[in-house]
Motif scaffolding. Structure first.
Motif, PDB file in Angstrom:
ATOM      1  N   GLU A  84     -10.916  -4.269 -18.940  1.00 32.03           N
ATOM      2  CA  GLU A  84      -9.774  -3.385 -19.164  1.00 32.03           C
ATOM      3  C   GLU A  84      -8.459  -4.152 -19.261  1.00 32.03           C
ATOM      4  OE1 GLU A  84      -9.942  -0.670 -15.924  1.00 32.03           O
ATOM      5  OE2 GLU A  84     -11.382   0.677 -16.907  1.00 32.03           O
ATOM      6  N   GLN A  85      -8.319  -5.203 -18.500  1.00 29.72           N
ATOM      7  CA  GLN A  85      -7.056  -5.932 -18.456  1.00 29.72           C
ATOM      8  C   GLN A  85      -6.904  -6.962 -19.568  1.00 29.72           C
ATOM      9  OE1 GLN A  85      -6.746  -7.656 -14.545  1.00 29.72           O
ATOM     10  NE2 GLN A  85      -7.014  -5.688 -13.507  1.00 29.72           N
ATOM     11  N   HIS A  86      -8.032  -7.475 -20.100  1.00 33.46           N
ATOM     12  CA  HIS A  86      -7.921  -8.605 -21.015  1.00 33.46           C
ATOM     13  C   HIS A  86      -8.624  -8.411 -22.354  1.00 33.46           C
ATOM     14  CE1 HIS A  86      -6.262 -10.905 -17.645  1.00 33.46           C
ATOM     15  NE2 HIS A  86      -7.293 -10.510 -16.918  1.00 33.46           N
ATOM     16  N   PHE A  87      -9.796  -7.836 -22.375  1.00 38.15           N
ATOM     17  CA  PHE A  87     -10.597  -7.826 -23.592  1.00 38.15           C
ATOM     18  C   PHE A  87     -10.579  -6.492 -24.332  1.00 38.15           C
ATOM     19  CE2 PHE A  87     -12.457 -11.282 -21.118  1.00 38.15           C
ATOM     20  CZ  PHE A  87     -12.542 -12.287 -22.078  1.00 38.15           C
ATOM     21  N   SER A  88     -10.265  -5.420 -23.661  1.00 38.67           N
ATOM     22  CA  SER A  88     -10.285  -4.099 -24.297  1.00 38.67           C
ATOM     23  C   SER A  88      -9.188  -3.235 -23.685  1.00 38.67           C
ATOM     24  CB  SER A  88     -11.670  -3.443 -24.127  1.00 38.67           C
ATOM     25  OG  SER A  88     -11.704  -2.179 -24.744  1.00 38.67           O
ATOM     26  N   THR A  89      -8.005  -3.334 -24.259  1.00 41.79           N
ATOM     27  CA  THR A  89      -6.851  -2.610 -23.708  1.00 41.79           C
ATOM     28  C   THR A  89      -6.891  -1.123 -24.024  1.00 41.79           C
ATOM     29  OG1 THR A  89      -5.581  -3.208 -25.690  1.00 41.79           O
ATOM     30  CG2 THR A  89      -5.392  -4.662 -23.769  1.00 41.79           C
ATOM     31  N   ASN A  90      -7.644  -0.745 -25.047  1.00 38.17           N
ATOM     32  CA  ASN A  90      -7.778   0.666 -25.402  1.00 38.17           C
ATOM     33  C   ASN A  90      -8.924   1.284 -24.599  1.00 38.17           C
ATOM     34  OD1 ASN A  90      -7.774   3.179 -26.532  1.00 38.17           O
ATOM     35  ND2 ASN A  90      -8.091   2.492 -28.653  1.00 38.17           N
ATOM     36  N   THR A  91      -8.615   2.293 -23.805  1.00 41.87           N
ATOM     37  CA  THR A  91      -9.606   2.884 -22.906  1.00 41.87           C
ATOM     38  C   THR A  91     -10.803   3.465 -23.650  1.00 41.87           C
ATOM     39  OG1 THR A  91      -7.819   3.447 -21.385  1.00 41.87           O
ATOM     40  CG2 THR A  91      -9.939   4.518 -21.015  1.00 41.87           C
ATOM     41  N   SER A  92     -10.559   4.041 -24.812  1.00 39.89           N
ATOM     42  CA  SER A  92     -11.644   4.679 -25.569  1.00 39.89           C
ATOM     43  C   SER A  92     -12.668   3.669 -26.068  1.00 39.89           C
ATOM     44  CB  SER A  92     -11.068   5.452 -26.756  1.00 39.89           C
ATOM     45  OG  SER A  92     -10.372   4.574 -27.634  1.00 39.89           O
ATOM     46  N   ASP A  93     -12.271   2.401 -26.199  1.00 41.87           N
ATOM     47  CA  ASP A  93     -13.194   1.383 -26.713  1.00 41.87           C
ATOM     48  C   ASP A  93     -14.287   1.042 -25.707  1.00 41.87           C
ATOM     49  OD1 ASP A  93     -11.839   1.225 -29.100  1.00 41.87           O
ATOM     50  OD2 ASP A  93     -10.561  -0.451 -28.458  1.00 41.87           O
ATOM     51  N   HIS A  94     -13.969   1.120 -24.436  1.00 40.92           N
ATOM     52  CA  HIS A  94     -14.970   0.782 -23.427  1.00 40.92           C
ATOM     53  C   HIS A  94     -15.310   1.975 -22.531  1.00 40.92           C
ATOM     54  CE1 HIS A  94     -10.993  -0.097 -21.552  1.00 40.92           C
ATOM     55  NE2 HIS A  94     -11.560   0.481 -20.500  1.00 40.92           N
ATOM     56  N   ALA A  95     -15.068   3.191 -23.028  1.00 43.38           N
ATOM     57  CA  ALA A  95     -15.360   4.392 -22.237  1.00 43.38           C
ATOM     58  C   ALA A  95     -16.852   4.512 -21.952  1.00 43.38           C
ATOM     59  CB  ALA A  95     -14.852   5.635 -22.961  1.00 43.38           C
ATOM     60  N   LEU A  96     -17.678   4.237 -22.976  1.00 42.98           N
ATOM     61  CA  LEU A  96     -19.130   4.326 -22.787  1.00 42.98           C
ATOM     62  C   LEU A  96     -19.604   3.287 -21.784  1.00 42.98           C
ATOM     63  CD1 LEU A  96     -21.857   5.511 -23.550  1.00 42.98           C
ATOM     64  CD2 LEU A  96     -21.958   3.899 -25.468  1.00 42.98           C
ATOM     65  N   LEU A  97     -19.073   2.071 -21.886  1.00 50.27           N
ATOM     66  CA  LEU A  97     -19.454   1.024 -20.952  1.00 50.27           C
ATOM     67  C   LEU A  97     -19.077   1.386 -19.522  1.00 50.27           C
ATOM     68  CD1 LEU A  97     -20.525  -1.846 -20.411  1.00 50.27           C
ATOM     69  CD2 LEU A  97     -18.195  -2.678 -20.833  1.00 50.27           C
ATOM     70  N   SER A  98     -17.910   1.975 -19.351  1.00 48.20           N
ATOM     71  CA  SER A  98     -17.482   2.377 -18.001  1.00 48.20           C
ATOM     72  C   SER A  98     -18.410   3.435 -17.424  1.00 48.20           C
ATOM     73  CB  SER A  98     -16.043   2.907 -18.054  1.00 48.20           C
ATOM     74  OG  SER A  98     -15.151   1.907 -18.500  1.00 48.20           O
TER      75      SER A  98
END
Length: 246
Positions: free
Chosen positions: A48-62
């Motif tokens: 979240e802090q470095h590689f994917s600042t857009n929350t929707s991009d890693h929502a599935l991973l979270s």
């Protein structure tokens, strides 16, 4: 003297293999679940802090990581109960039962339950081999990032213009989509990530979690031998009123 002989008889009937496997299983599962849970949380923070600042991009991973953390709770609870049950089964198939409670005879139901433990332990052993392999994946990913940072810190590249061309793209691992921004970190920014507490802790916790999974596999292998031996003795020597001390 009588008390001493009683103690010797009791110690002679302890299922040491099952006892060692239980201790190893509890330790391995505790390391895997505890360290894995914290390491997953640290991994999400790094992304979240470095590689994917857009929350929707890693929502599935979270969501997947949160689900895995809940699964960890279930694994810890299940193996705590299963380890106690297997240890109790080991005690009740030793000669200590016969010596303390009189004549000990096996029944068809008892042999069926013992056989069920053999089958279930084999299934869990195969499953944990997969878990052990899966737990090595984040260790491999973090090792690649760490080794890239070591290249940046090396005297041959440190302070040169080529440092900014040394990058790590986590999108190639498939944990975030290719359209995630920035997805790729290079040079001094990557070195700063490796110097953070989140990266240091997550990397080492994943290593410990992987070691815990390996210890659990070894414990299940010992359980396999113990339960198989117990079942064989109960099945083939029940007419002789024999018991196992394994």
């Amino acid at each position: 003297m009588c008390c001493f002989e009683c103690c010797i008889k009791c110690l002679g009937g302890v299922p040491y293999a099952s006892l060692v496997a239980t201790i190893l299983c509890f330790s391995g599962v505790a390391l895997f679940c505890g360290c894995g849970h914290v390491a997953l949380a640290g991994t999400v923070a790094i992304l979240e802090q470095h590689f994917s600042t857009n929350t929707s991009d890693h929502a599935l991973l979270s969501e997947v990581i949160q689900l895995m953390q809940y699964v960890i709770y279930g694994i810890a609870s299940f193996f705590f109960l299963y380890g106690i049950i297997l240890l109790a089964e080991g005690f009740y198939t030793t000669s200590a039962v016969k010596e303390l409670h009189g004549e000990f005879k096996t029944t068809a139901c008892g042999r069926c339950i013992s056989g069920m433990f053999v089958f279930l332990t084999y299934v869990l052993g195969v499953a944990w081999l997969g878990v052990f392999g899966f737990s090595a994946v984040p260790v491999f990913m973090f090792y690649n990032i760490w080794s890239t940072c070591e290249v940046i810190k090396s005297p041959q590249t440190n302070g040169t213009s080529g440092v900014e061309q040394i990058c790590v793209d986590v999108r190639q691992y498939g944990i975030i989509p290719w359209n995630a921004f920035p997805g790729k970190i290079c040079g001094s920014a990557l070195e700063n990530i490796c110097n953070t507490n989140e990266f240091y802790m997550s990397y080492h916790l994943f290593i410990v979690a992987c070691a815990g999974a390996g210890a659990t596999v070894i414990a299940l292998l010992i359980y396999m031998m113990a339960t198989t031996y117990n079942y064989a003795v109960l099945k083939f020597k029940s007419r002789e009123d024999c018991c196992t001390k394994f």
